[in-house]
Motif scaffolding. Structure first.
Motif, PDB file in Angstrom:
ATOM      1  N   MET A 202      26.381  62.640   2.605  1.00 34.79           N
ATOM      2  CA  MET A 202      25.723  61.539   1.941  1.00 34.79           C
ATOM      3  C   MET A 202      27.541  61.080   1.013  1.00 34.79           C
ATOM      4  N   ILE A 203      27.537  60.058   1.732  1.00 36.56           N
ATOM      5  CA  ILE A 203      28.790  59.184   0.824  1.00 36.56           C
ATOM      6  C   ILE A 203      28.234  58.213  -0.539  1.00 36.56           C
ATOM      7  N   SER A 204      29.167  58.647  -1.568  1.00 42.23           N
ATOM      8  CA  SER A 204      29.139  57.206  -2.767  1.00 42.23           C
ATOM      9  C   SER A 204      30.016  56.453  -2.499  1.00 42.23           C
ATOM     10  N   ILE A 205      30.442  55.592  -2.188  1.00 45.17           N
ATOM     11  CA  ILE A 205      31.529  54.497  -1.991  1.00 45.17           C
ATOM     12  C   ILE A 205      31.484  53.956  -3.807  1.00 45.17           C
ATOM     13  N   HIS A 206      32.367  53.557  -4.475  1.00 42.74           N
ATOM     14  CA  HIS A 206      32.496  53.128  -6.048  1.00 42.74           C
ATOM     15  C   HIS A 206      33.379  52.076  -5.188  1.00 42.74           C
ATOM     16  N   ASN A 207      33.118  50.851  -5.489  1.00 46.21           N
ATOM     17  CA  ASN A 207      34.121  49.603  -5.398  1.00 46.21           C
ATOM     18  C   ASN A 207      35.084  49.258  -5.914  1.00 46.21           C
TER      19      ASN A 207
END
Lengths: 406, 406
Positions: A1-6
């Motif tokens: 699971m990837i969490s991308i913070h913009n």
């Protein structure tokens, strides 16, 4: 699971202090009474940091000391609890046939819940603002009379709300382009606290997250029942708002292109068969004989009484409305995969007769097995969920670790 | 507008350093060549902090110095750019009739895009894993031969993916309960990098956010076209996953309870009329005469040729498919209110004939005026969007400010 913070943001020691203050406050809220050492042990913050933060919080009376405990190894420690006394936050809601105000303290304890009958769909926006302000002023008077400072006030509306707190459209109220937040601020004059507007559904899901049966869930939906049908969506622990703040519009989902006409001009909308006016019109064909319904509570009571007496037409009607509610819930489950969908308003009142067919429809129409784990339940909050959520929202700045002015 | 963070986390100086490293890397990525002083001025970080972070990044070869510039007031400064050379990240996708691998460097530059024909729906999961691993090994060999360290590999699947990287259901592939991430890790053996699995739609929207026409948007949806129809949703700058990772299931949205039967067993699903097999079956009734289609590219070419020649049946069919796509888009617009919905795969190929009716339907069915500001466009990325997004996802840890091992 990837969490991308913009957009990573630069962080400095001030931000760290704010973030850690939020951590300490949250720990006290959930685990009080607790000592400074308990907080340090549980959060991983060092004791000097905790001491310094607690001193500030004591100074602003956000926490207070509550004597010593000896019920542990080592020397007795001073215990801390939230100090609700000096502050209050207010939430108001525009319901199908009433206005409600709720005040809470920073611990989330309700200070007051006042309700006044108000036939909102028949009243102009200007008169609605006047009525809201009158009710808010009475509540402000009560809590300031208790020596409390008001931290903020949030009003929940059954309709679209833009980022400036305006209401471009609230079809259940017959509103278009009402600058509600600006009008409220003007009418309340210099308040010294923030005045904001949000959708009833967004505020209700905040209340669910804090006070409901799924408190603490990060992926949660509250579906409002009333003049309109809306969804307040928490995704990953945050309110889902969308680019212009119009996310959560569920009522005009088309269930069936050949379905009944909706006041919005489309056909087969979820609201056309499940919103409170549609439910009353379907199950109590005589209710609108003398003009539009402005007081829904007795009508709902009649429906409940008929259902309890197992009148076949009412039971069949409720089962069909449940299927439609479940169809709407399945769209939420497929797109959002929440842990739970909680239904409020008249859906909660009628839940014993709606939920069996609604749950079956939810499972049948959701692609993921067992509806992707999504539960469908009636809200356990009373019909002031939106106002409670508004008051909860008005505490958000404090809970994020910012200190109140002064 | 209220932002509620559910679980404030304790912050320490290590976290601050990671966060600030991410800020510096992002600034260099977007504004290179730039000096340390530029970074400090733009981010608000102090110069000593920037210098120390840059020293680390130089040391790990994530940035490099690129000579002096005198084109400014004051003494010349050493300019920095991202150093793509020492690293690579890989993404793979399982398409309707092909497997694709993309490698990018930390600057997002594509190092390779390889495609091999592969009739996924007719191949077993085990043989698909073997084919993916063969393709991945070739790509790993190529980039390590260039002296690069592989940072990670992500595979995109047209189906449901759970939090462990398993695939409970991918109806277009005929898969059920395939432990894909575990099988890939076992087949690749000790890799020294992370191997993850995500939905094709989630990865495609990450590619859009970084490389597409709406790069930088915080509320954005990519709708995949292919064997299935799925939505990858960015909300508030983050991927929307839901409680079990099953968010974004769009293909089995019911458009019409009286609609055509869907292979899933329901009726009137969006995928039943708009997924690639349905589009080919509708517009090229002769295509499946000799058995199921396994190579879709020539069939799509035939549809495009017929549309260009304005064959009435094909134009009418595409207009109707566009209306159905627009209906699906309106559900996304009502519930999520994104800034844009971008359609990929065969929807992008056929966009000139689909989008006119799709956009009209989107506006007509969305309650907020002008579809709540939501644009509907074809993806400008090529048909490797998912693989590109997979490679982008594999860079996420570095971009979040964590240093690569070693």
């Amino acid at each position: 699971m990837i969490s991308i913070h913009n957009e990573p943001q630069p962080t400095d020691l001030g931000d760290v202090r704010v973030a850690n203050r939020a951590v300490v406050l949250r720990h006290v809220r959930l685990h009080a009474p607790c000592s400074r050492a308990d907080i340090a042990a549980a959060t991983g913050l060092n004791k000097a940091t905790v001491s310094s933060l607690v001193t500030e919080l004591l100074d602003r009376r956000l926490v207070r000391e509550t004597g010593l405990t000896g019920n542990r190894v080592g020397r007795p420690a001073t215990m801390l609890v939230l100090d609700g006394a000096p502050y209050a936050a207010l939430g108001l809601q525009i319901g199908a046939d009433d206005l409600v105000v709720v005040a809470v303290d920073p611990g989330g304890n309700r200070l007051l819940t006042w309700r006044r009958a108000f036939p909102a769909p028949t009243v102009s926006p200007a008169d609605t603002v006047r009525a809201l302000v009158t009710l808010a002023r009475r509540a402000i008077g009560r809590v300031t009379g208790q020596g409390r400072t008001v931290l903020g006030l949030t009003v929940g509306v059954p309709g679209l709300v833009d980022t400036a707190g305006g209401v471009p459209l609230a079809s259940g109220l017959g509103w278009r382009d009402v600058p509600l937040a600006a009008d409220l601020r003007a009418a309340l004059r210099e308040t010294g606290f923030t005045v904001t507007v949000d959708t009833d559904a967004n505020l209700a899901v905040l209340a669910e997250q804090r006070h409901g049966a799924y408190a603490g869930a990060t992926d949660l939906v509250h579906v409002t029942g009333g003049l309109s049908v809306g969804a307040g969506v928490l995704a990953g622990g945050r309110l889902l708002r969308g680019g212009r703040g119009h996310a959560g519009e569920l009522g005009h989902l088309c269930l069936d292109p050949a379905g009944p006409p909706c006041p919005c001009g489309r056909r087969g909308c979820l609201a056309a068969s499940t919103a409170l006016p549609a439910v009353v019109a379907r199950l109590l064909p005589d209710a609108t004989r003398d003009g539009p319904v402005t007081d829904y509570l007795p009508e709902l009571d009649r429906i409940v009484a008929s259902a309890r007496q197992e009148e076949p037409a009412v039971l069949a009607g409720l089962a069909e409305i449940g299927r439609q509610l479940g169809h709407g819930a399945s769209v939420l489950a497929n797109l959002l995969n929440p842990e739970a969908i909680v239904v409020g308003g008249h859906f909660a009142t009628l839940a014993p007769w709606l939920l069996p067919t609604a749950r079956a429809e939810l499972v049948a129409r959701t692609l993921a097995p067992q509806a992707g784990g999504c539960r469908l339940d009636a809200s356990t909050l009373d019909s002031a969920a939106t106002a409670l959520g508004g008051a909860t929202a008005a505490l958000a700045t404090i809970e994020a670790g910012r200190l109140p002015a002064g």
